[in-house]
Write an enzyme that holds these catalytic residues in place. Structure first.
Site, PDB file in Angstrom:
ATOM      1  N   HIS A 154     100.276  38.670  71.347  1.00  0.00           N
ATOM      2  CA  HIS A 154     100.143  40.126  71.221  1.00  0.00           C
ATOM      3  C   HIS A 154      99.524  40.809  72.436  1.00  0.00           C
ATOM      4  O   HIS A 154      99.291  42.019  72.412  1.00  0.00           O
ATOM      5  CB  HIS A 154      99.318  40.469  69.966  1.00  0.00           C
ATOM      6  CG  HIS A 154      99.951  39.960  68.712  1.00  0.00           C
ATOM      7  ND1 HIS A 154      99.665  38.710  68.205  1.00  0.00           N
ATOM      8  CD2 HIS A 154     100.880  40.502  67.892  1.00  0.00           C
ATOM      9  CE1 HIS A 154     100.369  38.522  67.099  1.00  0.00           C
ATOM     10  NE2 HIS A 154     101.116  39.580  66.892  1.00  0.00           N
ATOM     11  N   GLY A 171      88.548  50.282  67.409  1.00  0.00           N
ATOM     12  CA  GLY A 171      89.756  50.093  66.607  1.00  0.00           C
ATOM     13  C   GLY A 171      90.942  50.843  67.207  1.00  0.00           C
ATOM     14  O   GLY A 171      92.065  50.344  67.249  1.00  0.00           O
ATOM     15  N   ARG A 196      91.093  55.311  71.981  1.00  0.00           N
ATOM     16  CA  ARG A 196      89.664  55.327  72.299  1.00  0.00           C
ATOM     17  C   ARG A 196      89.358  54.277  73.373  1.00  0.00           C
ATOM     18  O   ARG A 196      88.471  54.471  74.199  1.00  0.00           O
ATOM     19  CB  ARG A 196      88.810  55.103  71.053  1.00  0.00           C
ATOM     20  CG  ARG A 196      87.364  55.483  71.291  1.00  0.00           C
ATOM     21  CD  ARG A 196      86.561  55.580  70.019  1.00  0.00           C
ATOM     22  NE  ARG A 196      87.043  56.628  69.158  1.00  0.00           N
ATOM     23  CZ  ARG A 196      87.169  56.502  67.840  1.00  0.00           C
ATOM     24  NH1 ARG A 196      86.817  55.373  67.239  1.00  0.00           N
ATOM     25  NH2 ARG A 196      87.612  57.502  67.126  1.00  0.00           N
ATOM     26  N   ARG A 247     102.751  46.875  71.511  1.00  0.00           N
ATOM     27  CA  ARG A 247     102.450  47.624  70.280  1.00  0.00           C
ATOM     28  C   ARG A 247     101.529  48.822  70.517  1.00  0.00           C
ATOM     29  O   ARG A 247     100.855  49.291  69.594  1.00  0.00           O
ATOM     30  CB  ARG A 247     101.805  46.706  69.226  1.00  0.00           C
ATOM     31  CG  ARG A 247     102.771  45.706  68.647  1.00  0.00           C
ATOM     32  CD  ARG A 247     102.100  44.727  67.724  1.00  0.00           C
ATOM     33  NE  ARG A 247     103.072  43.773  67.231  1.00  0.00           N
ATOM     34  CZ  ARG A 247     103.583  43.787  66.001  1.00  0.00           C
ATOM     35  NH1 ARG A 247     103.182  44.661  65.120  1.00  0.00           N
ATOM     36  NH2 ARG A 247     104.482  42.902  65.649  1.00  0.00           N
ATOM     37  N   ARG A 271      82.058  45.218  69.356  1.00  0.00           N
ATOM     38  CA  ARG A 271      82.874  46.226  68.666  1.00  0.00           C
ATOM     39  C   ARG A 271      82.159  47.568  68.706  1.00  0.00           C
ATOM     40  O   ARG A 271      80.942  47.635  68.482  1.00  0.00           O
ATOM     41  CB  ARG A 271      83.121  45.801  67.211  1.00  0.00           C
ATOM     42  CG  ARG A 271      83.693  46.886  66.360  1.00  0.00           C
ATOM     43  CD  ARG A 271      84.232  46.462  65.024  1.00  0.00           C
ATOM     44  NE  ARG A 271      84.128  47.527  64.043  1.00  0.00           N
ATOM     45  CZ  ARG A 271      84.759  48.702  64.094  1.00  0.00           C
ATOM     46  NH1 ARG A 271      85.566  48.985  65.100  1.00  0.00           N
ATOM     47  NH2 ARG A 271      84.585  49.619  63.160  1.00  0.00           N
ATOM     48  N   GLY A 304      82.759  51.431  67.029  1.00  0.00           N
ATOM     49  CA  GLY A 304      83.645  52.104  66.089  1.00  0.00           C
ATOM     50  C   GLY A 304      82.913  53.098  65.222  1.00  0.00           C
ATOM     51  O   GLY A 304      81.727  53.374  65.402  1.00  0.00           O
ATOM     52  N   SER A 305      83.644  53.636  64.261  1.00  0.00           N
ATOM     53  CA  SER A 305      83.066  54.620  63.358  1.00  0.00           C
ATOM     54  C   SER A 305      82.822  53.985  61.993  1.00  0.00           C
ATOM     55  O   SER A 305      83.398  52.938  61.675  1.00  0.00           O
ATOM     56  CB  SER A 305      83.999  55.823  63.226  1.00  0.00           C
ATOM     57  OG  SER A 305      85.243  55.394  62.741  1.00  0.00           O
ATOM     58  N   GLU A 313      82.609  49.975  57.308  1.00  0.00           N
ATOM     59  CA  GLU A 313      83.720  50.000  58.264  1.00  0.00           C
ATOM     60  C   GLU A 313      84.681  48.893  57.851  1.00  0.00           C
ATOM     61  O   GLU A 313      84.659  48.505  56.681  1.00  0.00           O
ATOM     62  CB  GLU A 313      83.213  49.897  59.715  1.00  0.00           C
ATOM     63  CG  GLU A 313      82.232  48.813  60.004  1.00  0.00           C
ATOM     64  CD  GLU A 313      82.847  47.468  60.263  1.00  0.00           C
ATOM     65  OE1 GLU A 313      83.006  46.701  59.276  1.00  0.00           O
ATOM     66  OE2 GLU A 313      83.111  47.130  61.423  1.00  0.00           O
ATOM     67  N   MET A 314      85.533  48.402  58.749  1.00  0.00           N
ATOM     68  CA  MET A 314      86.578  47.506  58.249  1.00  0.00           C
ATOM     69  C   MET A 314      86.831  46.247  59.089  1.00  0.00           C
ATOM     70  O   MET A 314      87.839  45.577  58.888  1.00  0.00           O
ATOM     71  CB  MET A 314      87.892  48.309  58.093  1.00  0.00           C
ATOM     72  CG  MET A 314      87.734  49.494  57.152  1.00  0.00           C
ATOM     73  SD  MET A 314      89.250  50.444  56.935  1.00  0.00           S
ATOM     74  CE  MET A 314      90.184  49.349  55.878  1.00  0.00           C
ATOM     75  N   GLU A 315      85.941  45.912  60.012  1.00  0.00           N
ATOM     76  CA  GLU A 315      86.257  44.807  60.929  1.00  0.00           C
ATOM     77  C   GLU A 315      85.143  43.791  61.188  1.00  0.00           C
ATOM     78  O   GLU A 315      85.423  42.621  61.503  1.00  0.00           O
ATOM     79  CB  GLU A 315      86.683  45.371  62.310  1.00  0.00           C
ATOM     80  CG  GLU A 315      87.971  46.164  62.322  1.00  0.00           C
ATOM     81  CD  GLU A 315      87.814  47.621  61.892  1.00  0.00           C
ATOM     82  OE1 GLU A 315      86.660  48.103  61.853  1.00  0.00           O
ATOM     83  OE2 GLU A 315      88.817  48.274  61.554  1.00  0.00           O
ATOM     84  N   SER A 350      80.655  58.568  61.157  1.00  0.00           N
ATOM     85  CA  SER A 350      81.622  59.672  61.273  1.00  0.00           C
ATOM     86  C   SER A 350      81.748  60.451  59.964  1.00  0.00           C
ATOM     87  O   SER A 350      82.279  61.561  59.946  1.00  0.00           O
ATOM     88  CB  SER A 350      82.984  59.133  61.664  1.00  0.00           C
ATOM     89  OG  SER A 350      83.448  58.223  60.673  1.00  0.00           O
ATOM     90  N   ASP A 351      81.306  59.835  58.853  1.00  0.00           N
ATOM     91  CA  ASP A 351      81.401  60.510  57.554  1.00  0.00           C
ATOM     92  C   ASP A 351      80.368  59.920  56.609  1.00  0.00           C
ATOM     93  O   ASP A 351      79.812  58.847  56.880  1.00  0.00           O
ATOM     94  CB  ASP A 351      82.811  60.368  56.963  1.00  0.00           C
ATOM     95  CG  ASP A 351      83.250  58.922  56.850  1.00  0.00           C
ATOM     96  OD1 ASP A 351      83.598  58.322  57.889  1.00  0.00           O
ATOM     97  OD2 ASP A 351      83.225  58.374  55.727  1.00  0.00           O
ATOM     98  N   ARG A 376      83.466  63.862  66.943  1.00  0.00           N
ATOM     99  CA  ARG A 376      83.417  62.405  66.894  1.00  0.00           C
ATOM    100  C   ARG A 376      83.433  61.818  68.310  1.00  0.00           C
ATOM    101  O   ARG A 376      82.664  60.948  68.643  1.00  0.00           O
ATOM    102  CB  ARG A 376      84.660  61.909  66.145  1.00  0.00           C
ATOM    103  CG  ARG A 376      84.361  60.758  65.222  1.00  0.00           C
ATOM    104  CD  ARG A 376      85.616  60.174  64.723  1.00  0.00           C
ATOM    105  NE  ARG A 376      86.088  60.858  63.541  1.00  0.00           N
ATOM    106  CZ  ARG A 376      87.008  60.336  62.738  1.00  0.00           C
ATOM    107  NH1 ARG A 376      87.536  59.166  63.003  1.00  0.00           N
ATOM    108  NH2 ARG A 376      87.392  60.980  61.680  1.00  0.00           N
TER     109      ARG A 376
HETATM  110  N1  ADE Z   1      85.261  54.110  59.114  1.00  0.00           N
HETATM  111  C1  ADE Z   1      84.776  55.362  59.199  1.00  0.00           C
HETATM  112  N2  ADE Z   1      84.566  55.872  57.984  1.00  0.00           N
HETATM  113  C2  ADE Z   1      84.941  54.911  57.100  1.00  0.00           C
HETATM  114  C3  ADE Z   1      84.976  54.831  55.705  1.00  0.00           C
HETATM  115  N3  ADE Z   1      84.564  55.867  54.968  1.00  0.00           N
HETATM  116  N4  ADE Z   1      85.453  53.719  55.123  1.00  0.00           N
HETATM  117  C4  ADE Z   1      85.861  52.685  55.882  1.00  0.00           C
HETATM  118  N5  ADE Z   1      85.851  52.698  57.215  1.00  0.00           N
HETATM  119  C5  ADE Z   1      85.391  53.794  57.820  1.00  0.00           C
END
Ligand code: ADE
Length: 234
Positions: A4, A20, A24, A43, A87, A89-90, A179-181, A203-204, A217
């Site tokens: 990849h 991610g 960015r 990709r 990493r 990220g947000s 987050e997700m990673e 970010s939220d 952001r």
């Molecule tokens: N990254 C930023 N905000 C998130 C959320 N609310 N859930 C999962 N990943 C995020």
């Protein structure tokens, strides 16, 4: 090249910052690095190598979630000899005192992902940050009066879960944000004995429903990137 990533051997630095979002990665490379050169467009998952204060550093997009990001973590480590992954990220806050724009250092990452369940059958593994990178990040933040929070975070498989109240259980057990990673990153880093750290910007907030605009952001990411780069080169 790997499956990849189209970079030739030697085109990627031993230390890689990984947002991610590939755009960015472009923004970080063009804003913070000297002489950035793009080494990957496969990709659209952009990757750049340049220098920061004289040190060679790469920035590589990872995509969202563990299935995507683990591909890039794996190939960077196994095919390109990467030794440090940071990493950036947000994340979404799970705590009242973790507010939008705050920077969070992930000491450990809990997860809803099935990935480590299938790796460690019927057992739990605790993916943790590299202490040295963590310490460098904390020291830089202190020296530059950047307030940071540090602790356990959640790496979720789902951005849009079914139950808006689900976060409360994790919050009760001290999880700072979602987050997700990172659980995937810390696990694969341990497996291949490399160093890893995650630096996040909130970010939220799942507590207040507040959300940063795309523009706000971008601006708030500067502290996070500077902390990550300081840990990368010191
Ligand atoms: N990254 C930023 N905000 C998130 C959320 N609310 N859930 C999962 N990943 C995020």
């Amino acid at each position: 090249m790997s499956i990849h990533i189209e970079a030739k051997k030697g085109e990627i630095a031993e230390t890689v910052l990984m947002p991610g979002d590939p755009l960015r990665a472009k923004w970080i490379a063009e804003t913070f690095l000297d002489d950035p050169v793009c080494y990957n467009r496969i990709r659209g998952m952009l990757g750049y190598t340049g220098t920061y204060k004289g040190h060679r550093v790469s920035v590589q997009g990872s995509g969202m979630g563990m299935p995507s990001s683990m591909i890039y973590f794996h190939e960077l480590i196994k095919d390109y000899g990467v030794k440090n992954i940071i990493r950036v990220g947000s994340a979404g806050s799970y705590q009242e005192d973790v507010k939008v724009n705050d920077v969070v250092l992930a000491m450990a990452a809990s997860t809803t992902s099935g990935m480590n369940n299938s790796r460690f059958l019927n057992s739990d593994y605790s993916p943790t940050a590299d202490f040295e990178l963590f310490q460098k990040a904390v020291n830089y933040a202190k020296e530059h009066n950047i307030p940071v929070k540090a602790g356990n975070i959640l790496s979720s498989d789902e951005f849009y879960g079914d139950d808006p109240e689900e976060y409360k259980l994790w919050a009760q057990y001290g999880i700072l944000c979602v987050e997700m990673e990172t659980a995937g990153l810390y696990t694969i880093a341990a497996k291949y004995n490399i160093k890893a750290l995650t630096v996040l910007t909130i970010s939220d907030s799942l507590v207040t429903g507040e959300r940063l605009s795309a523009k706000a952001r971008e601006n708030s990411f500067t502290d996070m990137v500077e902390i990550a780069l300081a840990a990368a080169i010191s």
